[in-house]
Write a protein that holds these residues in place. Structure first.
Motif, PDB file in Angstrom:
ATOM      1  N   ALA A 154      20.337  38.735   9.974  1.00 51.87           N
ATOM      2  CA  ALA A 154      21.279  37.626  10.121  1.00 51.87           C
ATOM      3  C   ALA A 154      20.547  36.325  10.414  1.00 51.87           C
ATOM      4  O   ALA A 154      20.926  35.258   9.902  1.00 51.87           O
ATOM      5  N   ALA A 155      19.494  36.384  11.237  1.00 50.25           N
ATOM      6  CA  ALA A 155      18.712  35.188  11.528  1.00 50.25           C
ATOM      7  C   ALA A 155      18.025  34.670  10.275  1.00 50.25           C
ATOM      8  O   ALA A 155      17.950  33.456  10.035  1.00 50.25           O
ATOM      9  N   HIS A 156      17.514  35.605   9.452  1.00 50.41           N
ATOM     10  CA  HIS A 156      16.880  35.193   8.196  1.00 50.41           C
ATOM     11  C   HIS A 156      17.905  34.545   7.268  1.00 50.41           C
ATOM     12  O   HIS A 156      17.605  33.559   6.579  1.00 50.41           O
ATOM     13  N   ALA A 157      19.114  35.085   7.235  1.00 52.33           N
ATOM     14  CA  ALA A 157      20.165  34.520   6.395  1.00 52.33           C
ATOM     15  C   ALA A 157      20.495  33.091   6.830  1.00 52.33           C
ATOM     16  O   ALA A 157      20.716  32.202   5.993  1.00 52.33           O
ATOM     17  N   GLN A 158      20.529  32.863   8.133  1.00 53.56           N
ATOM     18  CA  GLN A 158      20.806  31.519   8.628  1.00 53.56           C
ATOM     19  C   GLN A 158      19.699  30.552   8.234  1.00 53.56           C
ATOM     20  O   GLN A 158      19.974  29.397   7.853  1.00 53.56           O
ATOM     21  N   ALA A 159      18.456  31.016   8.312  1.00 53.26           N
ATOM     22  CA  ALA A 159      17.335  30.156   7.936  1.00 53.26           C
ATOM     23  C   ALA A 159      17.388  29.804   6.452  1.00 53.26           C
ATOM     24  O   ALA A 159      17.103  28.662   6.062  1.00 53.26           O
ATOM     25  N   GLU A 160      17.744  30.759   5.623  1.00 50.88           N
ATOM     26  CA  GLU A 160      17.845  30.488   4.184  1.00 50.88           C
ATOM     27  C   GLU A 160      19.036  29.568   3.886  1.00 50.88           C
ATOM     28  O   GLU A 160      18.960  28.698   3.007  1.00 50.88           O
ATOM     29  N   ALA A 161      20.132  29.747   4.613  1.00 49.28           N
ATOM     30  CA  ALA A 161      21.300  28.890   4.409  1.00 49.28           C
ATOM     31  C   ALA A 161      20.971  27.437   4.709  1.00 49.28           C
ATOM     32  O   ALA A 161      21.500  26.521   4.059  1.00 49.28           O
ATOM     33  N   ALA A 162      20.099  27.217   5.682  1.00 42.30           N
ATOM     34  CA  ALA A 162      19.688  25.849   6.008  1.00 42.30           C
ATOM     35  C   ALA A 162      18.922  25.205   4.862  1.00 42.30           C
ATOM     36  O   ALA A 162      18.830  23.970   4.794  1.00 42.30           O
ATOM     37  N   GLN A 163      18.393  26.033   3.959  1.00 40.63           N
ATOM     38  CA  GLN A 163      17.683  25.544   2.783  1.00 40.63           C
ATOM     39  C   GLN A 163      18.577  25.510   1.547  1.00 40.63           C
ATOM     40  O   GLN A 163      18.103  25.293   0.432  1.00 40.63           O
ATOM     41  N   GLY A 164      19.861  25.762   1.769  1.00 37.54           N
ATOM     42  CA  GLY A 164      20.803  25.752   0.657  1.00 37.54           C
ATOM     43  C   GLY A 164      20.802  27.024  -0.162  1.00 37.54           C
ATOM     44  O   GLY A 164      21.334  27.047  -1.284  1.00 37.54           O
ATOM     45  N   LEU A 165      20.248  28.102   0.381  1.00 40.24           N
ATOM     46  CA  LEU A 165      20.155  29.378  -0.333  1.00 40.24           C
ATOM     47  C   LEU A 165      21.080  30.407   0.306  1.00 40.24           C
ATOM     48  O   LEU A 165      21.485  30.278   1.461  1.00 40.24           O
ATOM     49  N   ARG A 166      21.378  31.448  -0.443  1.00 39.47           N
ATOM     50  CA  ARG A 166      22.194  32.553   0.056  1.00 39.47           C
ATOM     51  C   ARG A 166      21.322  33.802   0.141  1.00 39.47           C
ATOM     52  O   ARG A 166      20.643  34.163  -0.823  1.00 39.47           O
ATOM     53  N   TYR A 167      21.355  34.450   1.300  1.00 35.56           N
ATOM     54  CA  TYR A 167      20.553  35.664   1.538  1.00 35.56           C
ATOM     55  C   TYR A 167      21.495  36.836   1.767  1.00 35.56           C
ATOM     56  O   TYR A 167      22.439  36.757   2.559  1.00 35.56           O
ATOM     57  N   GLN A 168      21.245  37.938   1.080  1.00 39.84           N
ATOM     58  CA  GLN A 168      22.042  39.156   1.194  1.00 39.84           C
ATOM     59  C   GLN A 168      21.132  40.323   1.562  1.00 39.84           C
ATOM     60  O   GLN A 168      19.978  40.358   1.133  1.00 39.84           O
ATOM     61  N   TRP A 169      21.676  41.249   2.314  1.00 45.48           N
ATOM     62  CA  TRP A 169      20.918  42.465   2.593  1.00 45.48           C
ATOM     63  C   TRP A 169      21.849  43.671   2.594  1.00 45.48           C
ATOM     64  O   TRP A 169      23.036  43.558   2.870  1.00 45.48           O
ATOM     65  N   LEU A 170      21.285  44.811   2.289  1.00 54.18           N
ATOM     66  CA  LEU A 170      22.070  46.046   2.208  1.00 54.18           C
ATOM     67  C   LEU A 170      21.162  47.229   2.528  1.00 54.18           C
ATOM     68  O   LEU A 170      20.203  47.502   1.805  1.00 54.18           O
ATOM     69  N   LEU A 171      21.436  47.901   3.643  1.00 55.89           N
ATOM     70  CA  LEU A 171      20.742  49.146   3.960  1.00 55.89           C
ATOM     71  C   LEU A 171      21.484  50.257   3.224  1.00 55.89           C
ATOM     72  O   LEU A 171      22.655  50.541   3.516  1.00 55.89           O
ATOM     73  N   ALA A 172      20.821  50.873   2.255  1.00 53.49           N
ATOM     74  CA  ALA A 172      21.509  51.765   1.317  1.00 53.49           C
ATOM     75  C   ALA A 172      20.882  53.151   1.292  1.00 53.49           C
ATOM     76  O   ALA A 172      19.691  53.327   1.574  1.00 53.49           O
ATOM     77  N   GLY A 173      21.684  54.121   0.920  1.00 54.19           N
ATOM     78  CA  GLY A 173      21.203  55.480   0.759  1.00 54.19           C
ATOM     79  C   GLY A 173      20.171  55.581  -0.349  1.00 54.19           C
ATOM     80  O   GLY A 173      20.142  54.771  -1.274  1.00 54.19           O
ATOM     81  N   ALA A 174      19.315  56.576  -0.260  1.00 52.66           N
ATOM     82  CA  ALA A 174      18.263  56.805  -1.247  1.00 52.66           C
ATOM     83  C   ALA A 174      18.291  58.274  -1.662  1.00 52.66           C
ATOM     84  O   ALA A 174      18.728  59.135  -0.893  1.00 52.66           O
ATOM     85  N   PRO A 175      17.823  58.583  -2.876  1.00 49.64           N
ATOM     86  CA  PRO A 175      17.896  59.967  -3.366  1.00 49.64           C
ATOM     87  C   PRO A 175      16.758  60.846  -2.842  1.00 49.64           C
ATOM     88  O   PRO A 175      16.106  61.560  -3.588  1.00 49.64           O
ATOM     89  N   PHE A 176      16.530  60.761  -1.539  1.00 48.93           N
ATOM     90  CA  PHE A 176      15.480  61.568  -0.913  1.00 48.93           C
ATOM     91  C   PHE A 176      16.119  62.723  -0.143  1.00 48.93           C
ATOM     92  O   PHE A 176      17.203  62.561   0.429  1.00 48.93           O
ATOM     93  N   PRO A 177      15.469  63.868  -0.081  1.00 45.88           N
ATOM     94  CA  PRO A 177      16.024  64.954   0.722  1.00 45.88           C
ATOM     95  C   PRO A 177      16.045  64.596   2.203  1.00 45.88           C
ATOM     96  O   PRO A 177      15.227  63.815   2.683  1.00 45.88           O
ATOM     97  N   GLN A 178      17.006  65.150   2.903  1.00 43.62           N
ATOM     98  CA  GLN A 178      17.142  64.940   4.337  1.00 43.62           C
ATOM     99  C   GLN A 178      16.783  66.233   5.047  1.00 43.62           C
ATOM    100  O   GLN A 178      17.053  67.329   4.555  1.00 43.62           O
ATOM    101  N   PHE A 179      16.181  66.114   6.231  1.00 42.83           N
ATOM    102  CA  PHE A 179      15.725  67.280   6.978  1.00 42.83           C
ATOM    103  C   PHE A 179      16.265  67.190   8.400  1.00 42.83           C
ATOM    104  O   PHE A 179      16.179  66.145   9.044  1.00 42.83           O
TER     105      PHE A 179
END
Length: 350
Positions: free
Chosen positions: A235-260
């Motif tokens: 969120a802090a990085h997004a605010q810093a990018e917004a100050a530069q007129g940019l939009r920052y998005q992030w997504l913590l997403a599932g991956a096709p790796f086995p789980q143990f």
């Protein structure tokens, strides 16, 4: 401003305390891919479980990995280095070797000590086991507790290190449950009797990492560097990018790796899983604008050095996590993500 794509998480069986809190939970990302069903929790040799993978064999696999990976690092041999890893570890090692080769920097080497082995008493493939060890860089510094998970998917395939994660500062690894022969006890990813079924631990973490403590998932997710801390940093990085007129998005997403997953001696489970952290910095509406800087760690990962971010820059990470999933009967139970290690794995600009 920030903007994150939304996905709806289909709730699986969870503990009663979590059920009300998560009834309408919307989660970014998805749960890690589940491996074939593990043995039931608390199965023992007395119940007929065969030890097809012995502790001695696991110790040999671990030692061979240390020797071969160190030799690859000493020579800067990316082919040899990648031959002994898979899944999240492969993505991280590939990114590391690429970046270091581009910079002309030597691959770091490590010393491991005091390994503890957690070998499930399994009688079918995939075979796997986990190790906790103290890892220290050859150049010095403090040792850190590191969790490593190894797998052999089929008899004809070699053993690989599939993921590793260092414990966050102040965290300790709870005692792992073992059967009378000293073997660990695997837990199915759909096991009940826990705060969450293990296969939704990653998705629940992602809800907090993507939307912060206001998300309903925070009711069953402990605060820490890999949850609320990850959200705060993004969120802090997004605010810093917004100050530069940019939009920052992030997504913590599932991956096709086995789980143990392993049973804990005091109840609950240790959940080991990999995920992607996908980030985008873009001009609003992807209009063409002045070049967006590519983060230095991702420049070597671009498909072509001529790529320029006139519209957007994609910088994706691959993570390995370890979380404690408490017993559903534990008071005020919350999942606790105790370890996480990530590395750059993909970059693109256009």
């Amino acid at each position: 401003m920030t903007h994150r794509k939304r996905r709806i998480w289909t709730r699986a069986a969870i503990g009663p305390a979590a059920l009300a809190a998560l009834a309408v939970l919307a989660v970014q990302g998805c749960a890690p891919a589940a491996p074939p069903a593990a043995s039931a929790a608390h199965a023992t040799a007395d119940a007929g479980v065969r030890h097809d993978l012995s502790i001695a064999t696991a110790q040999g696999v671990y030692q061979e990995y240390l020797e071969e990976s160190d030799a690859a690092a000493a020579q800067g041999d990316v082919t040899a280095g990648l031959a002994h890893v898979a899944d999240a570890q492969w993505a991280q090692v590939k990114g590391q070797y690429t970046a270091l080769a581009t910079a002309g920097t030597a691959v770091p080497r490590y010393q491991y000590s005091a390994p503890q082995f957690y070998v499930p008493a399994e009688s079918r493939y995939p075979q796997w086991f986990a190790v906790s060890a103290q890892r220290r860089a050859d150049t010095g510094g403090a040792a850190v507790t590191t969790l490593l998970v190894f797998e052999r998917a089929k008899p004809a395939l070699a053993w690989t290190l599939n993921g590793s994660a260092t414990l966050d500062q102040g965290q300790t690894l709870p005692a792992i449950a073992k059967d009378p022969d000293g073997y660990a006890i695997a837990v199915p990813t759909t096991a009940t009797g826990l705060t969450l079924t293990p296969n939704v631990v990653g998705a629940t973490q992602a809800a907090v990492a993507d939307e912060g403590p206001a998300n309903p998932a925070a009711a069953v997710t402990g605060a820490g560097p890999q949850t609320t801390g990850l959200y705060a940093a993004q969120a802090a990085h997004a605010q810093a990018e917004a100050a530069q007129g940019l939009r920052y998005q992030w997504l913590l997403a599932g991956a096709p790796f086995p789980q143990f997953d392993l049973a804990l001696a005091g109840g609950g489970a240790l959940v080991l899983y990999g995920m992607y952290l996908n980030t985008t910095t873009e001009h609003p509406n992807l209009v063409q604008g002045s070049p967006i800087p590519v983060p230095a760690a991702f420049t070597p990962l671009l498909a072509a050095p001529t790529e320029v971010g006139y519209h957007a820059v994609y910088a994706n990470w691959t993570y390995q996590f370890a979380a404690i999933d408490p017993s559903a009967s534990a008071p005020n139970a919350k999942i606790d993500v105790i370890a996480g290690t990530g590395g750059p794995s993909y970059g693109h600009a256009y």
